[in-house]
Motif scaffolding. Structure first.
Motif, PDB file in Angstrom:
ATOM      1  N   PRO A  98     -74.410 -12.907 -50.439  1.00  0.00           N
ATOM      2  CA  PRO A  98     -74.790 -14.084 -49.672  1.00  0.00           C
ATOM      3  C   PRO A  98     -75.362 -13.908 -48.207  1.00  0.00           C
ATOM      4  O   PRO A  98     -75.417 -13.237 -47.590  1.00  0.00           O
ATOM      5  CB  PRO A  98     -73.247 -13.386 -49.863  1.00  0.00           C
ATOM      6  CG  PRO A  98     -72.851 -13.275 -51.266  1.00  0.00           C
ATOM      7  CD  PRO A  98     -73.955 -12.744 -51.175  1.00  0.00           C
ATOM      8  N   LYS A  99     -75.334 -15.398 -47.634  1.00  0.00           N
ATOM      9  CA  LYS A  99     -76.147 -15.619 -46.347  1.00  0.00           C
ATOM     10  C   LYS A  99     -75.887 -15.938 -45.388  1.00  0.00           C
ATOM     11  O   LYS A  99     -76.307 -16.486 -43.814  1.00  0.00           O
ATOM     12  CB  LYS A  99     -77.675 -16.310 -46.674  1.00  0.00           C
ATOM     13  CG  LYS A  99     -78.464 -15.487 -47.484  1.00  0.00           C
ATOM     14  CD  LYS A  99     -79.280 -15.756 -47.925  1.00  0.00           C
ATOM     15  CE  LYS A  99     -81.229 -15.293 -48.903  1.00  0.00           C
ATOM     16  NZ  LYS A  99     -81.995 -15.637 -48.672  1.00  0.00           N
ATOM     17  N   VAL A 100     -74.377 -16.402 -45.490  1.00  0.00           N
ATOM     18  CA  VAL A 100     -73.559 -17.180 -44.303  1.00  0.00           C
ATOM     19  C   VAL A 100     -72.322 -16.125 -43.974  1.00  0.00           C
ATOM     20  O   VAL A 100     -71.716 -15.710 -45.363  1.00  0.00           O
ATOM     21  CB  VAL A 100     -73.376 -18.501 -44.901  1.00  0.00           C
ATOM     22  CG1 VAL A 100     -72.692 -18.546 -45.973  1.00  0.00           C
ATOM     23  CG2 VAL A 100     -72.357 -18.681 -44.170  1.00  0.00           C
ATOM     24  N   ASP A 101     -71.691 -15.578 -43.510  1.00  0.00           N
ATOM     25  CA  ASP A 101     -70.846 -14.856 -42.757  1.00  0.00           C
ATOM     26  C   ASP A 101     -69.602 -16.237 -42.660  1.00  0.00           C
ATOM     27  O   ASP A 101     -68.336 -15.907 -43.210  1.00  0.00           O
ATOM     28  CB  ASP A 101     -70.352 -14.234 -42.228  1.00  0.00           C
ATOM     29  CG  ASP A 101     -71.165 -13.168 -41.973  1.00  0.00           C
ATOM     30  OD1 ASP A 101     -71.573 -12.385 -43.425  1.00  0.00           O
ATOM     31  OD2 ASP A 101     -71.934 -12.513 -41.255  1.00  0.00           O
ATOM     32  N   ASP A 102     -69.486 -17.434 -41.742  1.00  0.00           N
ATOM     33  CA  ASP A 102     -68.328 -18.375 -41.585  1.00  0.00           C
ATOM     34  C   ASP A 102     -69.323 -19.406 -40.923  1.00  0.00           C
ATOM     35  O   ASP A 102     -70.271 -19.510 -40.560  1.00  0.00           O
ATOM     36  CB  ASP A 102     -67.511 -17.350 -40.418  1.00  0.00           C
ATOM     37  CG  ASP A 102     -68.130 -16.615 -38.982  1.00  0.00           C
ATOM     38  OD1 ASP A 102     -69.262 -17.493 -38.952  1.00  0.00           O
ATOM     39  OD2 ASP A 102     -67.858 -15.784 -38.581  1.00  0.00           O
ATOM     40  N   TRP A 103     -68.387 -20.016 -40.621  1.00  0.00           N
ATOM     41  CA  TRP A 103     -68.524 -21.415 -39.797  1.00  0.00           C
ATOM     42  C   TRP A 103     -67.494 -22.240 -38.873  1.00  0.00           C
ATOM     43  O   TRP A 103     -66.481 -21.579 -38.851  1.00  0.00           O
ATOM     44  CB  TRP A 103     -68.721 -22.328 -41.145  1.00  0.00           C
ATOM     45  CG  TRP A 103     -69.394 -22.750 -42.350  1.00  0.00           C
ATOM     46  CD1 TRP A 103     -69.274 -21.956 -43.185  1.00  0.00           C
ATOM     47  CD2 TRP A 103     -70.267 -22.933 -43.031  1.00  0.00           C
ATOM     48  NE1 TRP A 103     -69.782 -21.359 -44.315  1.00  0.00           N
ATOM     49  CE2 TRP A 103     -70.492 -22.744 -43.966  1.00  0.00           C
ATOM     50  CE3 TRP A 103     -71.018 -24.471 -41.827  1.00  0.00           C
ATOM     51  CZ2 TRP A 103     -72.335 -23.658 -44.350  1.00  0.00           C
ATOM     52  CZ3 TRP A 103     -72.372 -24.725 -42.080  1.00  0.00           C
ATOM     53  CH2 TRP A 103     -72.826 -24.313 -43.529  1.00  0.00           C
ATOM     54  N   LEU A 104     -68.866 -21.942 -37.587  1.00  0.00           N
ATOM     55  CA  LEU A 104     -68.091 -22.625 -36.230  1.00  0.00           C
ATOM     56  C   LEU A 104     -68.037 -23.971 -36.581  1.00  0.00           C
ATOM     57  O   LEU A 104     -68.660 -24.806 -36.652  1.00  0.00           O
ATOM     58  CB  LEU A 104     -68.674 -22.466 -34.784  1.00  0.00           C
ATOM     59  CG  LEU A 104     -68.453 -22.918 -34.289  1.00  0.00           C
ATOM     60  CD1 LEU A 104     -67.527 -21.880 -34.019  1.00  0.00           C
ATOM     61  CD2 LEU A 104     -69.034 -23.399 -32.663  1.00  0.00           C
ATOM     62  N   VAL A 105     -66.176 -24.699 -36.506  1.00  0.00           N
ATOM     63  CA  VAL A 105     -66.046 -26.038 -37.010  1.00  0.00           C
ATOM     64  C   VAL A 105     -66.240 -26.674 -34.930  1.00  0.00           C
ATOM     65  O   VAL A 105     -65.259 -25.832 -33.845  1.00  0.00           O
ATOM     66  CB  VAL A 105     -65.001 -25.913 -36.852  1.00  0.00           C
ATOM     67  CG1 VAL A 105     -64.196 -27.586 -37.338  1.00  0.00           C
ATOM     68  CG2 VAL A 105     -64.717 -25.553 -38.433  1.00  0.00           C
ATOM     69  N   LEU A 106     -66.923 -27.739 -34.916  1.00  0.00           N
ATOM     70  CA  LEU A 106     -66.519 -28.377 -33.399  1.00  0.00           C
ATOM     71  C   LEU A 106     -66.319 -29.912 -34.004  1.00  0.00           C
ATOM     72  O   LEU A 106     -67.029 -30.149 -35.091  1.00  0.00           O
ATOM     73  CB  LEU A 106     -68.759 -28.618 -33.031  1.00  0.00           C
ATOM     74  CG  LEU A 106     -68.574 -27.368 -32.831  1.00  0.00           C
ATOM     75  CD1 LEU A 106     -70.447 -27.424 -32.003  1.00  0.00           C
ATOM     76  CD2 LEU A 106     -68.142 -26.432 -31.795  1.00  0.00           C
ATOM     77  N   ALA A 107     -65.491 -30.150 -33.012  1.00  0.00           N
ATOM     78  CA  ALA A 107     -64.553 -31.499 -32.996  1.00  0.00           C
ATOM     79  C   ALA A 107     -65.258 -32.381 -31.999  1.00  0.00           C
ATOM     80  O   ALA A 107     -63.744 -32.314 -30.530  1.00  0.00           O
ATOM     81  CB  ALA A 107     -63.404 -31.452 -33.605  1.00  0.00           C
ATOM     82  N   LEU A 114     -63.726 -21.278 -39.615  1.00  0.00           N
ATOM     83  CA  LEU A 114     -64.012 -20.792 -41.015  1.00  0.00           C
ATOM     84  C   LEU A 114     -64.516 -20.357 -42.052  1.00  0.00           C
ATOM     85  O   LEU A 114     -65.787 -19.742 -41.246  1.00  0.00           O
ATOM     86  CB  LEU A 114     -64.232 -22.361 -41.867  1.00  0.00           C
ATOM     87  CG  LEU A 114     -63.503 -23.809 -42.259  1.00  0.00           C
ATOM     88  CD1 LEU A 114     -63.771 -25.226 -42.300  1.00  0.00           C
ATOM     89  CD2 LEU A 114     -61.816 -23.969 -42.533  1.00  0.00           C
ATOM     90  N   SER A 115     -63.945 -19.453 -43.019  1.00  0.00           N
ATOM     91  CA  SER A 115     -65.056 -18.085 -43.780  1.00  0.00           C
ATOM     92  C   SER A 115     -66.092 -19.038 -44.088  1.00  0.00           C
ATOM     93  O   SER A 115     -65.638 -19.839 -45.032  1.00  0.00           O
ATOM     94  CB  SER A 115     -63.789 -17.160 -44.363  1.00  0.00           C
ATOM     95  OG  SER A 115     -63.649 -18.328 -46.197  1.00  0.00           O
ATOM     96  N   ALA A 116     -66.882 -18.604 -44.766  1.00  0.00           N
ATOM     97  CA  ALA A 116     -68.014 -18.576 -45.903  1.00  0.00           C
ATOM     98  C   ALA A 116     -67.009 -19.334 -47.838  1.00  0.00           C
ATOM     99  O   ALA A 116     -67.281 -21.070 -47.660  1.00  0.00           O
ATOM    100  CB  ALA A 116     -69.519 -18.083 -46.185  1.00  0.00           C
ATOM    101  N   THR A 117     -66.307 -19.047 -47.185  1.00  0.00           N
ATOM    102  CA  THR A 117     -65.259 -19.241 -49.181  1.00  0.00           C
ATOM    103  C   THR A 117     -64.161 -20.163 -48.722  1.00  0.00           C
ATOM    104  O   THR A 117     -64.279 -21.448 -49.649  1.00  0.00           O
ATOM    105  CB  THR A 117     -64.439 -17.910 -49.936  1.00  0.00           C
ATOM    106  OG1 THR A 117     -63.607 -17.236 -49.015  1.00  0.00           O
ATOM    107  CG2 THR A 117     -66.009 -16.692 -50.182  1.00  0.00           C
ATOM    108  N   GLU A 118     -63.373 -20.755 -47.528  1.00  0.00           N
ATOM    109  CA  GLU A 118     -63.352 -21.391 -47.484  1.00  0.00           C
ATOM    110  C   GLU A 118     -63.840 -23.531 -46.954  1.00  0.00           C
ATOM    111  O   GLU A 118     -63.613 -23.868 -47.248  1.00  0.00           O
ATOM    112  CB  GLU A 118     -62.709 -20.909 -45.976  1.00  0.00           C
ATOM    113  CG  GLU A 118     -61.142 -20.407 -45.565  1.00  0.00           C
ATOM    114  CD  GLU A 118     -60.579 -20.029 -44.835  1.00  0.00           C
ATOM    115  OE1 GLU A 118     -59.443 -19.064 -44.659  1.00  0.00           O
ATOM    116  OE2 GLU A 118     -61.407 -19.916 -43.711  1.00  0.00           O
ATOM    117  N   PHE A 119     -64.912 -22.894 -46.409  1.00  0.00           N
ATOM    118  CA  PHE A 119     -65.403 -24.381 -46.107  1.00  0.00           C
ATOM    119  C   PHE A 119     -66.217 -24.461 -47.608  1.00  0.00           C
ATOM    120  O   PHE A 119     -66.170 -25.543 -47.943  1.00  0.00           O
ATOM    121  CB  PHE A 119     -66.753 -23.950 -45.350  1.00  0.00           C
ATOM    122  CG  PHE A 119     -67.313 -24.693 -45.305  1.00  0.00           C
ATOM    123  CD1 PHE A 119     -67.118 -26.347 -43.992  1.00  0.00           C
ATOM    124  CD2 PHE A 119     -68.745 -24.685 -45.495  1.00  0.00           C
ATOM    125  CE1 PHE A 119     -68.233 -26.669 -43.985  1.00  0.00           C
ATOM    126  CE2 PHE A 119     -69.879 -26.042 -45.528  1.00  0.00           C
ATOM    127  CZ  PHE A 119     -69.433 -27.388 -45.027  1.00  0.00           C
TER     128      PHE A 119
END
Length: 985
Positions: free
Chosen positions: A845-854, A808-813
């Motif tokens: 901003p200090k975050v680029d994206d989020w790795l999602v783990l399920a 997820l992008s930073a803004t999407e999350f």
């Protein structure tokens, strides 16, 4: 040469004595000056140079008398808190460098001193404090200090190491300097809290505080010492022995008229002594208002004993001309409504204006009885003890209140706006455990990177010290018998060490075993019968008992002690130990009373646990009397089956914490693994592990937020309540109704695992469906095949798991979590949301994206998403109080997530390493099906989205920490005015 050496010692003693009340000064000049007073002068002059000092340092050992004198003085300067002569932090090489600069020492002298006396680099106590007026310094008190120097000498004589004395000096000074100046005309009441560890020496700290406060001018000291006579008497003796001293106790009476006439320590001269009444020697006396046998009683003859002398009647008592020429009063008072009522009544009768008396109130075990537990929403009436403490604070406007406890949660949840309560509005100080302390970490394997099957007594605290209580039906007699056998063996081991290990006869004055199963006296009665039967049926002098002890020695004592004795003597065979077993049995049961019951029931109490009057080698059965504040001396074997749903109470029952000089390897803790708390079966070991982690997390948070930002505190005491957390949902820190005065606005969680908990209730079907829909696109975007993650382990073996992955992008999350619905309208998640907004939308901003783990598991627990027909694992979780979930995440998922977010060192897993990025966060998805809905899942995994709770955990990038060091921002609710005050900026 010996004569020159004596002169050299006298010369340096004079130099260091002159510097004791000031700053480090040029050594060469000081030596020359002091040499003029040393006889014979020619010998003194030959020693009065840095060259001579340097040559001496080349030749002496670290135990030389001269080195010992310098160690004391250097340590004192190393530990000094914020001295005017150094800007460097205490206990650092930089501070030591400043000391050497002030002494104007040459490079070689510096090197030699540092080799002989290295800087002891312990951490300082953590201080959460509001701003305070600077007034306390040893320079201002020069010539008035009396009891504090004597207390330092006593600690040194007892064998305390210099750095340990330095730590007491530092910590007690941090308390006293935050009290009001006793001679200031302006009235101010300071209230604070000192957080120690269970049985870790809190009394040493508050004894130091009392000594310094009296020297500064506090003239009435009231020590509130628990709710039991046994604890009050123990505290009274400790203060009398180490602070008050023989002359103040006797006050001209005969030695045999003392209330300690039958105390062995009194006869051996172990009580502090001054040579005469302090007032005859230029000091001031301490008048005891209570004794070891008498709590506070209504005073006779017009309350004369409480009247304070005024040398200048026209001036108030707090004026220095009166204050430092008046005796101090000390009373150690039990927290009992009737006792405190007598004190309040007498104070109202004395002629000295109460507004003139500088008073220090020390509240030992401050979370017990002192806190108002009446719900203010239901009644304005305060609980009895709290009401009396409030009356004392109201009567004595110059009273300073300092609470001491190892379990502070009840105190930090007090309403800060309640002017009559004991909220620590001015400071909270967290003490470090002293050297030699055996605490929670010594019984648990926190963060141990060793697989469970590879753990041994050499690398695992649990395997060394903890033993399970296995119950067959209702019978635990076999385990109880083993614990008693261990008690006999460890007694023999202590005797062996006294004789064979060079410790000397009498080194182990006490040897005890504590059995704690209940607070109910009826249970103690039944338990006394069981233990008595087991003792006399054990056959310790016969063949069966002998062989049983041999097997236990060879399977338990021998391997543990070989691995952990750390230089203490260990017999190589049981036969070497066997001859001490008979002596041990005689010490324990030679009087036909091997068991002491301590519970207040006079019908079944079989002796007194008076560790001050005689050596005690006994099995103790007790409940509340032995579970808070009271020190069980020589405690080696603990047999513990009592539980509770309150973390503070449970921690206080951990009597196995403490100092175990010469027998750490012999300590054993027998714990019930399936005890009943309410309707729930609990593992007491896991329970203690959880609350120990809670305590460590709380102290860690305090330390993190204690560093000032731009000279201002990050947080103040009123901001502390939100820092309290719980690892187990069914164990509360303390009463829930005390957690309503402070709101957390923003909480920086860079590099921390965080789990929101306030998800919509099962009845809020539309909100649950909304959340499922919000997350659906994320599930659709996940990889079709799981990836394999692993970690070598941090306590429970190798951590392996499979997980579907996505991004997820930073803004999407941020948009996603902003759209979620919560059971509490998002109140609990708002602080985290504020942080996520700042690192996503801030100026930098200090975050680029989020790795999602399920994470996916091998069970059949799967559900199917209608939109794509794919199946995903679900997790079984249930809620705790107020519809909140407790722990949601699985511990084995954390290391990989923390590593990917940059908060953990390399874990050696290629998949994990390939996904790491400096500005990447991690989101771990946990679709939850609650108990009542588990039958709602169809065979193909179909489930109504209204029966599914979409929970998650997240780890923000470790690099997203605030650049200014500020990590939290609060709103404090002023319940008195109904206002919200932003205290974060």
């Amino acid at each position: 040469m010996h004569e020159v050496s004596d002169v050299r010692v006298a010369l340096h003693q004079a130099v260091l004595g002159d510097m004791a009340t000031s700053k480090p000064k040029r050594l060469q000049k000081s030596l020359t000056y002091q040499a003029e007073d040393i006889e014979p002068s020619d010998l003194a002059r030959s020693c009065a140079s840095e060259d001579d000092f340097r040559q001496t340092l080349r030749e002496v050992s670290s135990t030389d008398r001269l080195v010992d004198m310098w160690r004391k003085r250097l340590t004192s300067w190393d530990y000094a808190d914020g001295p005017s002569w150094s800007q460097a932090s205490s206990r650092t090489e930089e501070r030591r460098g400043d000391i050497y600069d002030r002494l104007e020492l040459g490079p070689e002298t510096r090197k030699l001193l540092s080799q002989l006396i290295p800087v002891y680099k312990t951490e300082a106590p953590v201080v959460i404090s509001d701003t305070h007026r600077e007034w306390y310094s040893t320079t201002e008190l020069h010539g008035r200090e009396w009891y504090w120097p004597k207390y330092l000498d006593l600690l040194s004589a007892k064998g305390w190491l210099d750095h340990a004395i330095g730590a007491v000096n530092d910590a007690s000074g941090k308390v006293v300097e935050r009290l009001a100046n006793p001679s200031d005309p302006e009235i101010y009441q300071s209230r604070g809290l000192v957080v120690g560890h269970v049985q870790s020496g809190k009394t040493a700290n508050f004894t130091g505080v009392i000594a310094k406060a009296m020297d500064a001018g506090y003239r009435l000291v009231i020590v509130l010492s628990g709710t039991l006579n046994i604890l009050r008497a123990q505290t009274q003796r400790r203060l009398d022995m180490e602070l008050v001293g023989r002359e103040n106790i006797l006050r001209g009476a005969s030695e045999f008229e003392s209330d300690y006439a039958d105390d062995p320590a009194w006869a051996k001269g172990q009580f502090a002594t001054f040579g005469a009444l302090p007032s005859a020697l230029g000091g001031f006396d301490i008048v005891r208002m209570t004794t070891s046998v008498e709590d506070y009683k209504s005073l006779l003859q017009g309350i004369v004993a409480l009247e304070f002398e005024k040398q200048e009647p026209a001036l108030p008592l707090y004026d220095p001309q009166n204050l430092h020429r008046s005796s101090a009063r000390l009373m150690v008072v039990k927290k009992h409504k009737g006792v405190l009522a007598k004190l309040v009544k007498d104070l109202n009768k004395i002629k000295t204006p109460l507004s003139e008396i500088p008073v220090l109130i020390i509240d030992d075990e401050a979370d017990e009885a002192s806190v108002n537990t009446s719900n203010p929403a239901r009644t304005a009436k305060r609980t009895a003890i709290n009401q009396k403490i409030s009356e004392l604070l109201r009567l004595l406007p110059r009273a300073q209140y300092v609470g001491y406890t190892a379990t502070p949660y009840a105190n930090v949840f007090v309403d800060p706006s309640d002017a009559e309560d004991i909220y620590p509005k001015d400071f909270i100080i967290s003490l470090l455990p002293p050297d030699g302390y055996m605490g929670a970490r010594d019984f648990h394997d926190f963060d141990l990177p060793i697989d469970a099957e590879e753990r041994t007594v050499a690398n695992s605290n649990e395997k060394s010290h903890v033993r399970d209580i296995l119950i067959q039906g209702e019978n635990d007699d076999p385990c109880l018998q083993e614990a008693m056998d261990m008690f006999i063996l460890t007694a023999a081991m202590k005797l062996y060490r006294e004789e064979e290990g060079g410790l000397g006869a009498g080194h182990f004055t006490h040897h005890t075993m504590l059995i704690h199963e209940s607070v109910r006296q009826s249970v103690h009665r039944e338990l006394l019968g069981r233990v008595t039967k087991l003792w006399w049926g054990a056959g310790y002098t016969g063949e069966n008992g002998h062989e049983r002890l041999r097997r236990l020695f060879e399977s338990d004592i021998l391997p543990v002690s070989r691995a952990r004795a750390k230089g203490e003597a260990v017999p190589s065979t049981f036969d070497e130990l066997a001859r001490h077993v008979g002596t041990a049995l005689n010490r324990i049961g030679g009087d036909d009373q091997p068991i002491i019951v301590v519970n207040g029931d006079k019908d079944i109490e079989t002796g007194k646990a008076d560790f001050d009057k005689r050596p005690i080698w006994k099995i103790l059965i007790g409940g509340q009397s032995l579970s808070r504040g009271f020190t069980v001396e020589g405690l080696t074997i603990s047999y513990f089956r009592r539980s509770t749903n309150n973390a503070s109470t449970l921690m206080q029952m951990g009597r196995w914490f403490g100092f175990r000089d010469g027998y750490r390897d012999l300590v054993r803790l027998y714990l019930g693994r399936e005890e009943i708390v309410g309707r729930r079966k609990v593992d007491l070991y896991e329970l203690f592990e959880a609350i120990c982690l809670d305590e460590e997390a709380f102290r860690s948070e305090l330390r993190q937020y204690s560093e000032p930002v731009n000279g201002e505190p990050q947080i103040r005491p009123k901001d502390v309540p939100p820092l309290v957390s719980a690892h187990l949902p069914h164990i509360k820190p303390t009463s829930v109704n005390k957690m309503y005065n402070t709101r957390l606005v923003e909480r920086g969680s860079a590099g921390d695992w965080h789990e929101p908990s306030a998800y919509p209730k099962q009845t809020a079907v539309s909100d649950l469906r909304h959340n499922v829909n919000t997350w659906t696109s994320v599930f659709e975007s996940l990889s079709t095949e799981p990836k394999e993650f692993s970690h070598p382990g941090d306590g429970r073996g190798k951590y392996r798991f499979s997980a579907l992955t996505g991004e997820l992008s930073a803004t999407e999350f941020l948009k996603l979590v902003s759209d979620l619905r919560w059971s509490d309208d998002g109140v609990r998640f708002l602080p985290n949301l504020a942080f996520l907004k700042k690192i996503t939308q801030g100026e930098r901003p200090k975050v680029d994206d989020w790795l999602v783990l399920a994470p996916q598991h091998n069970l059949d627990n799967t559900f199917t998403l209608e939109v794509n027909g794919r199946s995903y694992s679900w997790f079984a979780r249930d809620r705790r109080r107020e519809s909140l979930f407790g722990a949601i995440g699985d511990p084995k998922h954390r290391p990989a997530a923390l590593r990917i977010a940059g908060a953990k060192t390399e874990v050696g897993n290629e998949v994990t390493e390939s996904m790491k990025s400096p500005r990447r966060g991690v989101v771990v998805l946990y679709p939850v099906v609650e108990w009542d809905n588990r039958l709602e899942i169809g065979e193909s995994g179909d489930i109504d989205p209204g029966k599914l709770v979409m929970t998650f955990a997240f780890v923000a990038p470790a690099s997203s920490q605030s650049s200014d060091g500020r990590v939290v921002r609060f709103e404090a609710i002023d319940s008195g005015k109904g206002l919200v005050i932003d205290v974060g900026e």
